[in-house]
Design an enzyme around this catalytic site. Structure first.
Site, PDB file in Angstrom:
ATOM      1  N   THR C  92       0.867  -1.174   0.000  1.00 39.87           N
ATOM      2  CA  THR C  92       0.000   0.000   0.000  1.00 39.87           C
ATOM      3  C   THR C  92       0.903   1.223   0.000  1.00 39.87           C
ATOM      4  OG1 THR C  92      -1.749  -1.149   1.180  1.00 39.87           O
ATOM      5  CG2 THR C  92      -1.768   1.245   1.280  1.00 39.87           C
ATOM      6  N   LYS C 168      -7.392   0.876  -3.356  1.00 38.33           N
ATOM      7  CA  LYS C 168      -7.017   0.362  -2.038  1.00 38.33           C
ATOM      8  C   LYS C 168      -7.155   1.457  -0.981  1.00 38.33           C
ATOM      9  CE  LYS C 168      -5.260  -2.007   1.348  1.00 38.33           C
ATOM     10  NZ  LYS C 168      -3.914  -2.473   1.551  1.00 38.33           N
ATOM     11  N   LYS C 237      -1.111   5.822   8.525  1.00 38.66           N
ATOM     12  CA  LYS C 237      -0.385   5.856   7.257  1.00 38.66           C
ATOM     13  C   LYS C 237      -1.376   5.837   6.087  1.00 38.66           C
ATOM     14  CE  LYS C 237       1.701   2.558   4.166  1.00 38.66           C
ATOM     15  NZ  LYS C 237       1.928   1.115   3.968  1.00 38.66           N
TER      16      LYS C 237
END
Lengths: 289, 289, 289, 289
Positions: C92, C168, C237
């Site tokens: 990611t 995502k 994050k």
């Protein structure tokens, strides 16, 4: 004094001109040297490399943002700089970069002073900027005569350079918050048929004196966002830096997030080059007005 | 002039005292008549019913909130009031209630003036309040001498009474926004080891003059939230009214929502009776400080 | 197939193990090669340089974040890679980096496939991940057997690699929003004496089926945030990347900003290594509970 | 059973029809009795006063909002109601009013059951509503056969009636949060050229099953907000009630505030009668799309 000056955009040119006027020598470097003509006419010398500017009694830099600073003030430049050289960085940059620069200068025996300024181009031209300086005390002492040529007041914050940047970012956050809030108030007042100018008359003669509420308030009242005194796009840069500075010390700033979202809205609507006050238009749009 | 005065809390008492001092007669009514002793000593007459106060050249009311106003200023009172009677409501109430009252008075041939005041109890005691008045122009003309006894400045907004209330709520929203933002800035500065007082020195001598940034900023810098000059609980009432006024004209005010959430946080932590500046503590708590 | 595999944290190890189990050869590179023992026991070969892993039929990478990817997948590596090499990046990462990588690979005749995965370590171990793949269609075709070993389903989004990353990030934003909202609901319910578990029973058997509401809801109801299935720090994050992706296309996401602020609050209170569900604790703390 | 039924809007009519179909007798009262024709055809009896409906084994009410309930269910009605009468209030009302009603009924020896329902008109027509009931256990036992005619599942929460309302409001808040978040995600995805429908396929087959993400997601993907299954205006009412319920227990709900602001934006743009999913359009508008 013998001063190097790096970066002569609108603000830098005004500042360098005032340094010249105060009787100092100025060696100027700019990526586009043709911009220096006005300063040359006033007695400045144009140099061909950053390194030539990075000498003398002190070098001042006034570059656009982190990226520009990183590109110009790089490791090789610092390696070759004369020991003890004073570098005064007046740009509004990130706290992270300020910390890095302070460290990189210190490692090589150079003095790094962060001295971001407050004030728009007209204040710069008039030598009426407010300077917030932090870094080695002795270095600041030595460049104080130059600060006196540029600004009307120098605030000395402490010995950690980045603290001057934090203070600048906190100030600009307060401006952003005030502008957003004026916009929201104006939208509500409009919904009730109250003239924003009447409201401004009341608050700026009492509780909210000072240029921020008067200046931005007037632009919102008049719905006149051009010409820009301070562009929304630059406001976006500053709120982004403020949020990053807060994130690095794990501090939520929900109002800063609101200001950020409204600025994104403005820029998404093509108003990034309009004045910061265009947040008033964003607030009105949200209310269908 | 012969003035009725309804509601003598801290603010009301100070205002009524100044009216007396200016040479007017004052008939006072309060739910707890024992509170009137100080005014009686100064020459006021206590009356036993609201109706007795609701006569004379004009009647002023300074009640706590919508609920208190609804309870005291009811239909039977207005029914029996002398035609042409002027009622000046100085409380901070909802826009909805202001509209209702303006309508109810007009229907019965009474004059309704909304005249919310700005300033804390010390300003009230000194006769230095700022008054924002709206309603029938002639009625305002007639009570102007009383306003002059209470305040240093009267702003006349227009003929729709509720517009004075909207302006008051917009003002208090700006205060709330400034306090919240000062708190957020202080939390970020603390994370970077910058003293809030240094920051205040810089901003209040330049961009952010005026009592709001100075006064609340100082309390946040000193983390001293008692004694309260303006309680968080009252701030909550005002932001609730501002959000309701905005909702009634379909205007989102995201910063007002943030202020509301922070005030809820403060009150949830038992700080509702501390000063509005306690938002600084909420911001610090969010950052784990 | 002959597969290189770069980065064997908890997720990477589970994925590489499943690739081995499906009968493929796996050459593993990791900064800390000692972590590879389990895979070596299962038949993997450890290689001493990233370049040796960056060969064969395809190379998969599963690195922690942008910084780790930038450090490992650098220009020299790509320069020496065999033309036509397929690189599948399952991490990611930011949309900006994904764009850069897609460009850098294409320039050198390499195939770049972005294939971030959804699912926690237990789903990775069971080969039940969901894979979102984007990039050159032919390259995806060729690695599909490997995807089949890792996941239960591969969604093919399009030919622009970064679009898989956007998807995502949007997914993780929805998770963050759901967790924050469950936390806020739980705090309100607690204030009224309603058991969160009762509420969960109602909603997860009807409107809000699916693992997100069930799993995070249960942790919030039980106020049990350890051991972490997905750490708050990782959630931070992801929301940071989502906000950046949105900012790059000038899209305000106010709920994402709220999630960000609550995560900062959690981390500031020392809960960064607790589960993402700890947002429930943040919401309760705001309410003084 | 002999059932009184008060309030036959779209939902009420569907519910009363199912009660009739299950073999119970139904006496109907509505402010506009002409709306009852369909129920009369199905065997209902129309009565001329609320009091006549407020008798029998139990009386069910399904009124629009707090104002409608306050107007119809007043003190004189409760005074004359037969002791022990069961009143089941199925409307989504404020927690404050629910508390008041529970108290007012109990004082007069009446049984008050709060039983808000989840489900749109089509679920009501099919007898597939979900019922969340709270109040005296014995009273709920007695009306359970009626609940079985209306819904597919009755959740019994506890003995405090208002807790059923709190749960309903928390549920609707979660729906609002999901819709707002889907809208924000869609706006970000659109900026990166990713089709919302592709995204929905991925998330609704995995992490986000259930009708909320599927149904509202589809409307956002198709940018089709009419005909409304659940109007934005009603969503606004519910989020307002949720915020009030949270405020009464000093609980900040920042995501609820965001949903509120977006709904205001929608209504301000004339979309109050479009579906709740129109929040997708608000999010797109903020991004200049």
């Amino acid at each position: 004094m013998d001063i190097g000056f790096i970066g002569i955009g609108e603000m830098g040119t005004a500042m360098a001109a005032n340094i010249l006027k105060a009787g100092h020598q100025v060696r100027v470097w700019n990526r586009s040297p043709e911009r220096a003509q006005r300063l040359v006419d006033a007695g400045a010398q144009v140099v061909g490399s950053v390194a030539e500017a990075f000498t003398g009694d002190a070098v001042f830099s006034m570059l656009a943002d982190d990226a520009a600073v990183r590109e110009v003030i790089d490791a090789p430049l610092l390696e070759q700089a004369p020991r003890g050289q004073i570098h005064v960085n007046m740009a509004t940059i990130s706290v992270t970069l300020a910390e890095e620069l302070a460290h990189a200068h210190a490692q090589r025996g150079l003095n790094y002073v962060a001295a971001p300024v407050m004030g728009r181009p007209d204040a710069a031209a008039a030598g009426k900027l407010t300077i917030v300086a932090a870094g080695p005390a002795e270095a600041i002492d030595r460049v104080q005569p130059v600060f006196d040529a540029i600004g009307q007041k120098t605030w000395r914050i402490g010995s950690l350079a980045q603290q001057a940047n934090v203070m600048k970012l906190a100030t600009n956050f307060l401006i952003g918050s005030a502008v957003e809030s004026l916009g929201e108030a104006a939208a509500m007042l409009a919904g009730h048929g109250v003239a924003m100018q009447d409201f401004l008359d009341v608050i700026t003669s009492g509780l909210f004196q000072g240029v921020v509420y008067q200046g931005y308030g007037k632009m919102i009242a008049e719905q006149r966002y051009e010409p820009a005194l301070f562009k929304a796009r630059l406001g976006m840069k500053d709120v982004r830096l403020a949020l990053a500075a807060a994130e690095s010390v794990m501090t939520p700033m929900p109002v800063a997030s609101v200001v950020r979202d409204s600025l994104l809205d403005a820029i998404a609507h093509g108003d990034g080059d309009k004045d910061f006050a265009v947040l008033g238009q964003v607030a009105a749009r949200r209310a269908g007005r």
